[in-house]
Design a protein around this motif. Sequence first.
Motif, PDB file in Angstrom:
ATOM      1  N   LYS A   1     -36.571  42.546 -66.845  1.00 55.35           N
ATOM      2  CA  LYS A   1     -37.119  43.960 -67.272  1.00 55.35           C
ATOM      3  C   LYS A   1     -36.405  44.416 -68.581  1.00 55.35           C
ATOM      4  CE  LYS A   1     -38.748  45.701 -62.933  1.00 55.35           C
ATOM      5  NZ  LYS A   1     -40.293  46.046 -63.371  1.00 55.35           N
ATOM      6  N   ARG A   2     -35.120  44.182 -68.663  1.00 59.20           N
ATOM      7  CA  ARG A   2     -34.164  44.991 -69.812  1.00 59.20           C
ATOM      8  C   ARG A   2     -33.758  43.668 -70.754  1.00 59.20           C
ATOM      9  NH1 ARG A   2     -29.090  47.698 -67.851  1.00 59.20           N
ATOM     10  NH2 ARG A   2     -28.852  45.707 -66.622  1.00 59.20           N
ATOM     11  N   LEU A   3     -33.773  43.816 -71.918  1.00 63.99           N
ATOM     12  CA  LEU A   3     -33.394  42.909 -72.962  1.00 63.99           C
ATOM     13  C   LEU A   3     -32.149  42.548 -72.538  1.00 63.99           C
ATOM     14  CD1 LEU A   3     -34.375  41.422 -75.360  1.00 63.99           C
ATOM     15  CD2 LEU A   3     -33.583  43.471 -76.843  1.00 63.99           C
ATOM     16  N   PHE A   4     -31.154  43.476 -72.264  1.00 66.70           N
ATOM     17  CA  PHE A   4     -29.732  43.154 -72.081  1.00 66.70           C
ATOM     18  C   PHE A   4     -29.518  42.143 -70.888  1.00 66.70           C
ATOM     19  CE2 PHE A   4     -26.061  43.427 -69.428  1.00 66.70           C
ATOM     20  CZ  PHE A   4     -24.718  43.667 -70.464  1.00 66.70           C
ATOM     21  N   ASP A   5     -30.390  42.151 -69.835  1.00 64.74           N
ATOM     22  CA  ASP A   5     -30.176  41.051 -68.858  1.00 64.74           C
ATOM     23  C   ASP A   5     -30.627  39.840 -69.641  1.00 64.74           C
ATOM     24  OD1 ASP A   5     -29.680  43.204 -67.009  1.00 64.74           O
ATOM     25  OD2 ASP A   5     -31.525  43.410 -66.068  1.00 64.74           O
ATOM     26  N   ALA A   6     -31.815  39.633 -70.246  1.00 61.98           N
ATOM     27  CA  ALA A   6     -32.346  38.341 -70.979  1.00 61.98           C
ATOM     28  C   ALA A   6     -31.255  37.798 -71.626  1.00 61.98           C
ATOM     29  CB  ALA A   6     -33.522  38.905 -71.772  1.00 61.98           C
ATOM     30  N   ILE A   7     -30.371  38.733 -72.519  1.00 62.15           N
ATOM     31  CA  ILE A   7     -29.379  38.320 -73.305  1.00 62.15           C
ATOM     32  C   ILE A   7     -28.268  37.628 -72.511  1.00 62.15           C
ATOM     33  CG2 ILE A   7     -27.707  39.021 -75.045  1.00 62.15           C
ATOM     34  CD1 ILE A   7     -29.825  41.207 -76.047  1.00 62.15           C
ATOM     35  N   LEU A   8     -27.883  38.510 -71.438  1.00 58.39           N
ATOM     36  CA  LEU A   8     -26.815  38.144 -70.480  1.00 58.39           C
ATOM     37  C   LEU A   8     -26.852  36.427 -69.963  1.00 58.39           C
ATOM     38  CD1 LEU A   8     -24.146  38.710 -69.306  1.00 58.39           C
ATOM     39  CD2 LEU A   8     -25.349  40.063 -67.442  1.00 58.39           C
ATOM     40  N   CYS A   9     -28.149  36.423 -69.503  1.00 60.24           N
ATOM     41  CA  CYS A   9     -28.711  35.232 -69.151  1.00 60.24           C
ATOM     42  C   CYS A   9     -28.484  34.125 -69.919  1.00 60.24           C
ATOM     43  CB  CYS A   9     -30.017  35.233 -68.311  1.00 60.24           C
ATOM     44  SG  CYS A   9     -30.240  35.932 -66.800  1.00 60.24           S
ATOM     45  N   SER A  10     -29.052  34.341 -71.097  1.00 62.94           N
ATOM     46  CA  SER A  10     -29.094  33.416 -72.148  1.00 62.94           C
ATOM     47  C   SER A  10     -27.620  33.065 -72.621  1.00 62.94           C
ATOM     48  CB  SER A  10     -29.558  33.952 -73.421  1.00 62.94           C
ATOM     49  OG  SER A  10     -31.224  34.089 -73.287  1.00 62.94           O
ATOM     50  N   ARG A  11     -26.539  33.815 -72.544  1.00 61.74           N
ATOM     51  CA  ARG A  11     -25.245  33.739 -72.706  1.00 61.74           C
ATOM     52  C   ARG A  11     -24.524  32.809 -71.691  1.00 61.74           C
ATOM     53  NH1 ARG A  11     -23.855  39.201 -76.079  1.00 61.74           N
ATOM     54  NH2 ARG A  11     -24.381  38.248 -77.924  1.00 61.74           N
ATOM     55  N   LEU A  12     -24.685  33.375 -70.416  1.00 65.56           N
ATOM     56  CA  LEU A  12     -24.087  32.448 -69.406  1.00 65.56           C
ATOM     57  C   LEU A  12     -24.539  31.141 -69.456  1.00 65.56           C
ATOM     58  CD1 LEU A  12     -24.696  35.454 -66.565  1.00 65.56           C
ATOM     59  CD2 LEU A  12     -22.408  34.569 -67.809  1.00 65.56           C
ATOM     60  N   LEU A  13     -25.919  30.953 -69.740  1.00 63.60           N
ATOM     61  CA  LEU A  13     -26.452  29.736 -69.594  1.00 63.60           C
ATOM     62  C   LEU A  13     -25.897  28.711 -70.698  1.00 63.60           C
ATOM     63  CD1 LEU A  13     -30.147  30.239 -68.788  1.00 63.60           C
ATOM     64  CD2 LEU A  13     -28.469  29.279 -67.084  1.00 63.60           C
TER      65      LEU A  13
ATOM     66  N   ALA B   1     -22.996  29.132 -72.021  1.00 61.49           N
ATOM     67  CA  ALA B   1     -21.646  28.806 -71.635  1.00 61.49           C
ATOM     68  C   ALA B   1     -21.337  27.691 -70.798  1.00 61.49           C
ATOM     69  CB  ALA B   1     -20.958  30.142 -71.170  1.00 61.49           C
ATOM     70  N   GLN B   2     -22.262  27.089 -70.415  1.00 59.96           N
ATOM     71  CA  GLN B   2     -21.945  25.908 -69.149  1.00 59.96           C
ATOM     72  C   GLN B   2     -21.501  24.747 -69.978  1.00 59.96           C
ATOM     73  OE1 GLN B   2     -22.641  26.528 -65.882  1.00 59.96           O
ATOM     74  NE2 GLN B   2     -23.014  28.419 -66.783  1.00 59.96           N
ATOM     75  N   GLU B   3     -20.849  23.861 -69.142  1.00 65.00           N
ATOM     76  CA  GLU B   3     -20.074  22.921 -69.859  1.00 65.00           C
ATOM     77  C   GLU B   3     -21.209  21.850 -70.386  1.00 65.00           C
ATOM     78  OE1 GLU B   3     -17.667  18.811 -68.313  1.00 65.00           O
ATOM     79  OE2 GLU B   3     -18.381  20.282 -66.942  1.00 65.00           O
ATOM     80  N   HIS B   4     -22.327  21.703 -69.768  1.00 66.95           N
ATOM     81  CA  HIS B   4     -23.473  21.350 -70.627  1.00 66.95           C
ATOM     82  C   HIS B   4     -24.547  22.300 -71.125  1.00 66.95           C
ATOM     83  CE1 HIS B   4     -22.216  17.117 -69.942  1.00 66.95           C
ATOM     84  NE2 HIS B   4     -22.058  17.473 -68.299  1.00 66.95           N
ATOM     85  N   PRO B   5     -24.576  23.099 -72.057  1.00 67.42           N
ATOM     86  CA  PRO B   5     -25.219  24.194 -72.402  1.00 67.42           C
ATOM     87  C   PRO B   5     -26.677  24.291 -72.119  1.00 67.42           C
ATOM     88  CG  PRO B   5     -23.766  23.913 -74.364  1.00 67.42           C
ATOM     89  CD  PRO B   5     -23.684  22.456 -73.216  1.00 67.42           C
ATOM     90  N   VAL B   6     -27.264  25.225 -71.750  1.00 62.92           N
ATOM     91  CA  VAL B   6     -28.731  25.249 -71.472  1.00 62.92           C
ATOM     92  C   VAL B   6     -29.119  25.936 -72.431  1.00 62.92           C
ATOM     93  CG1 VAL B   6     -30.282  25.784 -69.490  1.00 62.92           C
ATOM     94  CG2 VAL B   6     -28.198  24.725 -68.966  1.00 62.92           C
ATOM     95  N   GLY B   7     -30.366  25.889 -72.858  1.00 66.72           N
ATOM     96  CA  GLY B   7     -31.124  26.649 -73.952  1.00 66.72           C
ATOM     97  C   GLY B   7     -32.401  27.151 -73.268  1.00 66.72           C
TER      98      GLY B   7
ATOM     99  N   TYR C   1     -27.502  29.575 -85.633  1.00 66.24           N
ATOM    100  CA  TYR C   1     -27.317  30.963 -86.002  1.00 66.24           C
ATOM    101  C   TYR C   1     -27.062  32.128 -85.013  1.00 66.24           C
ATOM    102  CZ  TYR C   1     -32.545  30.156 -85.763  1.00 66.24           C
ATOM    103  OH  TYR C   1     -33.478  29.854 -85.721  1.00 66.24           O
ATOM    104  N   TYR C   2     -27.320  31.662 -83.668  1.00 67.16           N
ATOM    105  CA  TYR C   2     -26.977  32.445 -82.582  1.00 67.16           C
ATOM    106  C   TYR C   2     -25.488  32.193 -82.014  1.00 67.16           C
ATOM    107  CZ  TYR C   2     -31.821  33.803 -82.475  1.00 67.16           C
ATOM    108  OH  TYR C   2     -33.027  34.207 -82.813  1.00 67.16           O
ATOM    109  N   GLN C   3     -24.934  31.086 -82.576  1.00 67.46           N
ATOM    110  CA  GLN C   3     -23.611  30.448 -81.613  1.00 67.46           C
ATOM    111  C   GLN C   3     -22.637  31.670 -81.770  1.00 67.46           C
ATOM    112  OE1 GLN C   3     -23.446  27.579 -80.046  1.00 67.46           O
ATOM    113  NE2 GLN C   3     -25.554  27.968 -80.445  1.00 67.46           N
ATOM    114  N   ASP C   4     -22.567  32.395 -82.939  1.00 67.79           N
ATOM    115  CA  ASP C   4     -21.475  33.533 -82.694  1.00 67.79           C
ATOM    116  C   ASP C   4     -21.669  34.521 -81.910  1.00 67.79           C
ATOM    117  OD1 ASP C   4     -19.656  32.165 -84.790  1.00 67.79           O
ATOM    118  OD2 ASP C   4     -20.689  33.585 -86.416  1.00 67.79           O
ATOM    119  N   ASP C   5     -22.897  34.961 -81.528  1.00 68.90           N
ATOM    120  CA  ASP C   5     -23.479  35.961 -80.603  1.00 68.90           C
ATOM    121  C   ASP C   5     -23.137  35.604 -79.461  1.00 68.90           C
ATOM    122  OD1 ASP C   5     -24.131  37.698 -82.742  1.00 68.90           O
ATOM    123  OD2 ASP C   5     -26.387  37.075 -82.690  1.00 68.90           O
ATOM    124  N   LEU C   6     -23.373  34.150 -78.893  1.00 70.95           N
ATOM    125  CA  LEU C   6     -23.281  33.619 -77.656  1.00 70.95           C
ATOM    126  C   LEU C   6     -21.733  33.510 -77.011  1.00 70.95           C
ATOM    127  CD1 LEU C   6     -25.869  30.606 -78.078  1.00 70.95           C
ATOM    128  CD2 LEU C   6     -25.848  32.553 -76.702  1.00 70.95           C
TER     129      LEU C   6
END
Length: 202
Positions: free
Chosen positions: A136-148, A150-156, A170-175
């Motif tokens: 529902k919230r953009l913040f939650d979508a961003i948080l999920c994206s960053r947590l995924l 950050a995995q040992e085998h990153p999930v996009g 171009y999103y690596q610094d943000d992640l």
Amino acid sequence: MDSIDVFSRMSQIEASSNWLIEGHENTERAKKIAAHKEWLKTVTRERPNPNQTYQVAVYIRYFNQTKHENYLEYHVKQFMDTIEMCPKWTLVGIYVDEGLTAPRMESAPEWSRLLNDCMAGKIDLIITQKVSNIAKRLFDAILCSRLLAAQEHPVGIYFISEDLFTLASYYQDDLRDLFFFPDEGSKKLAAGQADSEEAEHD
């Protein structure tokens, strides 16, 4: 494999319920997405590479009031046919939650199951129609994206409607933004970065 063919085909996949909720989009979020799309026009666009090996999951938020009979089956087949265009992509599963509005975690059992499979290393690419499918919230979508990511085998995640791939360079610094890590995680990550920087100067 011509990536343009794959993503042109993907962009033609009709969202199961988007036509019902388009008028309810959050105006501020819509403005941010529009601004981001304008920015993306200035960079070389990156999408998941059709020639790279991926374990793929498709996430669908389905609302049963559609203009097509047997729409869900039709929608699933569109995704399956498109993924088959990429011989190195393996479809792990299709995860479907029902609901007109974007889910909360506790009301989206299939999204929760998908995240668990990602954490278990079964998946490294999620394809879904749009950002509002997962939160529902953009913040939650961003948080999920960053947590995924950050995995040992990153999930996009690749969002078709917005044409966004969360693992683009171009999103690596943000992640890696420490703001989104818990306090202890931030301290450890910051300490690791400091050690790395000291080693570089030695």
